[in-house]
Design a protein around this motif. Sequence first.
Motif, PDB file in Angstrom:
ATOM      1  N   SER A 111       0.846  -1.189   0.000  1.00  0.00           N
ATOM      2  CA  SER A 111       0.000   0.000   0.000  1.00  0.00           C
ATOM      3  C   SER A 111       0.887   1.247   0.000  1.00  0.00           C
ATOM      4  N   LYS A 112       0.327   2.337  -0.438  1.00  0.00           N
ATOM      5  CA  LYS A 112       1.073   3.599  -0.559  1.00  0.00           C
ATOM      6  C   LYS A 112       1.297   4.215   0.821  1.00  0.00           C
ATOM      7  N   PRO A 155      -2.603  10.599  -4.804  1.00  0.00           N
ATOM      8  CA  PRO A 155      -2.679   9.946  -6.116  1.00  0.00           C
ATOM      9  C   PRO A 155      -2.784  10.964  -7.246  1.00  0.00           C
ATOM     10  N   GLY A 209      -6.472   9.554 -12.161  1.00  0.00           N
ATOM     11  CA  GLY A 209      -6.567   8.222 -12.738  1.00  0.00           C
ATOM     12  C   GLY A 209      -5.971   7.132 -11.876  1.00  0.00           C
ATOM     13  N   GLN A 210      -5.220   7.485 -10.835  1.00  0.00           N
ATOM     14  CA  GLN A 210      -4.635   6.495  -9.939  1.00  0.00           C
ATOM     15  C   GLN A 210      -5.551   6.272  -8.746  1.00  0.00           C
ATOM     16  N   SER A 211      -5.383   5.142  -8.099  1.00  0.00           N
ATOM     17  CA  SER A 211      -6.193   4.800  -6.936  1.00  0.00           C
ATOM     18  C   SER A 211      -5.285   4.669  -5.714  1.00  0.00           C
ATOM     19  N   ARG A 212      -5.823   4.963  -4.555  1.00  0.00           N
ATOM     20  CA  ARG A 212      -5.056   4.787  -3.320  1.00  0.00           C
ATOM     21  C   ARG A 212      -4.883   3.304  -2.996  1.00  0.00           C
ATOM     22  N   ASP A 213      -5.836   2.489  -3.432  1.00  0.00           N
ATOM     23  CA  ASP A 213      -5.782   1.054  -3.161  1.00  0.00           C
ATOM     24  C   ASP A 213      -4.847   0.381  -4.168  1.00  0.00           C
ATOM     25  N   PRO A 247      -3.583  -2.386  -6.851  1.00  0.00           N
ATOM     26  CA  PRO A 247      -4.383  -3.206  -7.766  1.00  0.00           C
ATOM     27  C   PRO A 247      -4.473  -4.633  -7.250  1.00  0.00           C
TER      28      PRO A 247
END
Length: 184
Positions: A98-99, A105, A108-112, A114
């Motif tokens: 995880s970040k 972000p 277009g990016q997600s914190r979660d 993939p």
Amino acid sequence: NYIMSLPPLLRNRPPGLDKIHDEKDKFLYDVQWRPNESSLQDYENMPLEKFGEAMLRGMGWRHGMPIGKSSTHVQPVIQFIKQPSRLGLGAIPKPAKSKPAGWIPKPGQSRDPPPVMQLPKHKDGRVRHWKTIDEKLKPTKEAFHPGSQVYIVNGVHEGLNAMVDLKQGTNAVVILPSDEKVVI
């Protein structure tokens, strides 16, 4: 029919070439009849996805026909799935980290992270490394999640059954039979 009986070099001979006597003039006349060389735009216009199919059609193949001299039925098209680098056969890759807490972000990016994708298992339960074109990869199921029952196999609480209360990365907070919460 007569033209097809000629050797290939004579079939493609430009008309009137036999009337020219100088070799250099014959060469220049022959070159002027040939098509221009391909440009980058010509290569971009050619759909590469259909290139192999076009070659097969040129050899007499039709859609729905089996390929090969002794084939009796059409084989499904399969795609091989590359095993992640340095991962053993049958192993499942670890989920992405995880970040950091302050990470922002980009659009277009997600914190979660993939999800880790995997193929469905073969009929006999073995892991496959190929899929048909119609199959989709599925996210891997986590070994445990909040609410699942676990058995502790080593450490201070070895041999106890517990229930997962909270999962934190690779660790989990479990509730022991004595209602004590422990991080494992």
